[in-house]
Design an enzyme around this catalytic site. Sequence first.
Site, mmCIF file in Angstrom:
data_model
loop_
_atom_site.group_PDB
_atom_site.id
_atom_site.type_symbol
_atom_site.label_atom_id
_atom_site.label_comp_id
_atom_site.label_asym_id
_atom_site.label_seq_id
_atom_site.Cartn_x
_atom_site.Cartn_y
_atom_site.Cartn_z
ATOM 1 N N ARG A 37 0.817 -1.269 0.103
ATOM 2 C CA ARG A 37 0.043 0.067 -0.054
ATOM 3 C C ARG A 37 0.858 1.300 0.014
ATOM 4 O O ARG A 37 2.092 1.131 0.328
ATOM 5 C CB ARG A 37 -0.922 -0.036 1.245
ATOM 6 C CG ARG A 37 -0.341 -0.019 2.841
ATOM 7 C CD ARG A 37 -0.041 1.554 3.017
ATOM 8 N NE ARG A 37 0.707 1.473 4.411
ATOM 9 C CZ ARG A 37 2.079 1.933 4.282
ATOM 10 N NH1 ARG A 37 2.631 2.254 3.191
ATOM 11 N NH2 ARG A 37 2.831 1.775 5.415
ATOM 12 N N GLU A 43 -0.795 10.683 8.446
ATOM 13 C CA GLU A 43 0.550 9.979 8.746
ATOM 14 C C GLU A 43 0.615 10.253 10.565
ATOM 15 O O GLU A 43 0.433 11.083 11.000
ATOM 16 C CB GLU A 43 1.695 10.573 8.212
ATOM 17 C CG GLU A 43 2.587 9.465 8.058
ATOM 18 C CD GLU A 43 2.218 8.319 6.576
ATOM 19 O OE1 GLU A 43 1.718 7.379 7.201
ATOM 20 O OE2 GLU A 43 2.190 8.692 5.860
ATOM 21 N N HIS A 44 0.810 9.163 11.042
ATOM 22 C CA HIS A 44 1.010 9.012 12.672
ATOM 23 C C HIS A 44 -0.204 9.190 13.274
ATOM 24 O O HIS A 44 -0.314 9.898 14.233
ATOM 25 C CB HIS A 44 2.133 9.983 12.886
ATOM 26 C CG HIS A 44 3.534 9.214 12.605
ATOM 27 N ND1 HIS A 44 3.975 8.166 13.345
ATOM 28 C CD2 HIS A 44 4.342 9.712 11.914
ATOM 29 C CE1 HIS A 44 5.189 8.139 12.656
ATOM 30 N NE2 HIS A 44 5.572 8.758 11.903
ATOM 31 N N GLY A 136 11.078 -3.364 3.130
ATOM 32 C CA GLY A 136 11.616 -2.334 4.026
ATOM 33 C C GLY A 136 11.359 -0.811 3.176
ATOM 34 O O GLY A 136 12.272 0.029 3.695
ATOM 35 N N GLY A 138 8.670 1.091 2.917
ATOM 36 C CA GLY A 138 7.643 1.927 3.291
ATOM 37 C C GLY A 138 6.474 1.600 2.532
ATOM 38 O O GLY A 138 5.373 2.414 2.410
ATOM 39 N N SER A 140 4.834 -1.247 2.688
ATOM 40 C CA SER A 140 4.280 -2.373 3.501
ATOM 41 C C SER A 140 4.307 -3.912 2.898
ATOM 42 O O SER A 140 3.344 -4.504 2.487
ATOM 43 C CB SER A 140 2.708 -2.317 3.921
ATOM 44 O OG SER A 140 2.475 -2.748 4.923
ATOM 45 N N SER A 141 5.601 -4.144 2.695
ATOM 46 C CA SER A 141 5.737 -5.541 2.228
ATOM 47 C C SER A 141 5.314 -6.497 3.506
ATOM 48 O O SER A 141 4.874 -7.651 3.154
ATOM 49 C CB SER A 141 7.413 -5.828 1.823
ATOM 50 O OG SER A 141 8.145 -5.786 3.058
ATOM 51 N N ASP A 186 -1.832 -0.743 7.722
ATOM 52 C CA ASP A 186 -1.360 -1.536 6.620
ATOM 53 C C ASP A 186 -2.017 -2.720 6.356
ATOM 54 O O ASP A 186 -2.489 -3.087 5.223
ATOM 55 C CB ASP A 186 0.027 -2.058 6.988
ATOM 56 C CG ASP A 186 1.088 -0.796 7.028
ATOM 57 O OD1 ASP A 186 0.399 0.452 6.944
ATOM 58 O OD2 ASP A 186 2.130 -0.748 7.619
#
Length: 375
Positions: A37, A43-44, A136, A138, A140-141, A186
């Site tokens: 995604r 964010e946060h 890694g 960002g 969302s693997s 995620d």
Amino acid sequence: MASSCPSVAELVAAARRLYVQVFGEEAPRVAVCAPGRVNLIGEHTDYNQGYVLPMALPLVTVVVGSQTSGQDVTVVTATEDADEPRRVDFSLPSYGSALSPGLPSWANYVKGVIQHYRAPPVPGFRAVIASSVPLGGGLSSSASLEVAFYTFLQQLQPDDGDKVSKAVACQKAEHTHAGVPCGIMDQFVSVLGREGHALLIDCSEYPMRRRQCEEAASILGKDSLRDATMKDLEEARDRLDDVTCRRARHVIEEIERTVRAAEALKRGAYKEFGKLMVESHNSLRDLYEVSCRELDELVCAAMEVEGVFGSRMTGGGFGGCTVTLLQAHAIDRTILHIQGDKSAAQSSVCHFKGFGNGLGRVPRIFPNLAVSWLL
Ligand code: ADP
Ligand code: MG
């Protein structure tokens, strides 16, 4: 320039070949996939019970495999960061310590999902993972791996099919087995994302920044920052230190921005959406302090191009990706402009047309930073 990323069918074919090669068996019986995604805005805010607005990507994790008669599990993964496929073997006699987190660390995501699967006990199986989501990066693997694996288990042994519980089980797997106290965004969008849609998620259920937010909420006398307004914050100014106040201001304003952005998107008001994206980025940079020089420069470079509506860092920050909203006719010149920027030259550029709908020009695997294009 961006090169093309494998389609789901190509990934499945590669995973099937590897399955046959590793296990010497005919084709696996099950093939599933789940998407990575990109977060458009918000964010946060997820662990402050606010709003987020992500969309699922055509970058996916695929799992192929078959049930076995015993209780042994073998999982093989082929990722771009390793020359050889990696393999893990464990046994599931009534679970026990076999599912405790350990090495290799990538297998913890698989073990966590088995541990939290809603229809235990899971039978033995053999599986191969293949993914076009950069690890890694960002995008969302991790959630796409969890959700793909959960979906795989559902094929072996059906559960009740409740999608929200599935997302929550995958989130738990990340908490308990990967040690990442993530929000629900995620896994939620990986399970519930629909082609042609962004997904506005109300996170009304969910380490230094989180504490700061909780502290600010407590000083303001609120259950969470979702209940606070800027007026509340101003009135409590004397009781808050500067840093806590900045963090709280980001969250309060970002929750409001996310709702406004979703409304703008519905109306097709892309200029307004883009402006909110830039405000979000500036707030993450100055108030929440989770951006970095490279992300700031990518955003600046994108915003210099005519036809670009907005750009911002996406994901938790300190690296990762930016997401840029722009007119289709501006794609090529924006890519060229960003690649001409000396410090952004490390980045790879990819293009996601129409909110995950259609594959256009999409990325190979990006090294550090990536830019994704939406329109
Ligand atoms: P992101 O979710 O932004 O890609 P994370 O650090 O949350 O980054 O998750 C990346 C980790 O997830 C990897 O280091 C690896 O352990 C695991 N992972 C994700 N996809 C795969 C995969 N296809 N095969 C093996 N491990 C994977
Ligand atoms: Mg992750």
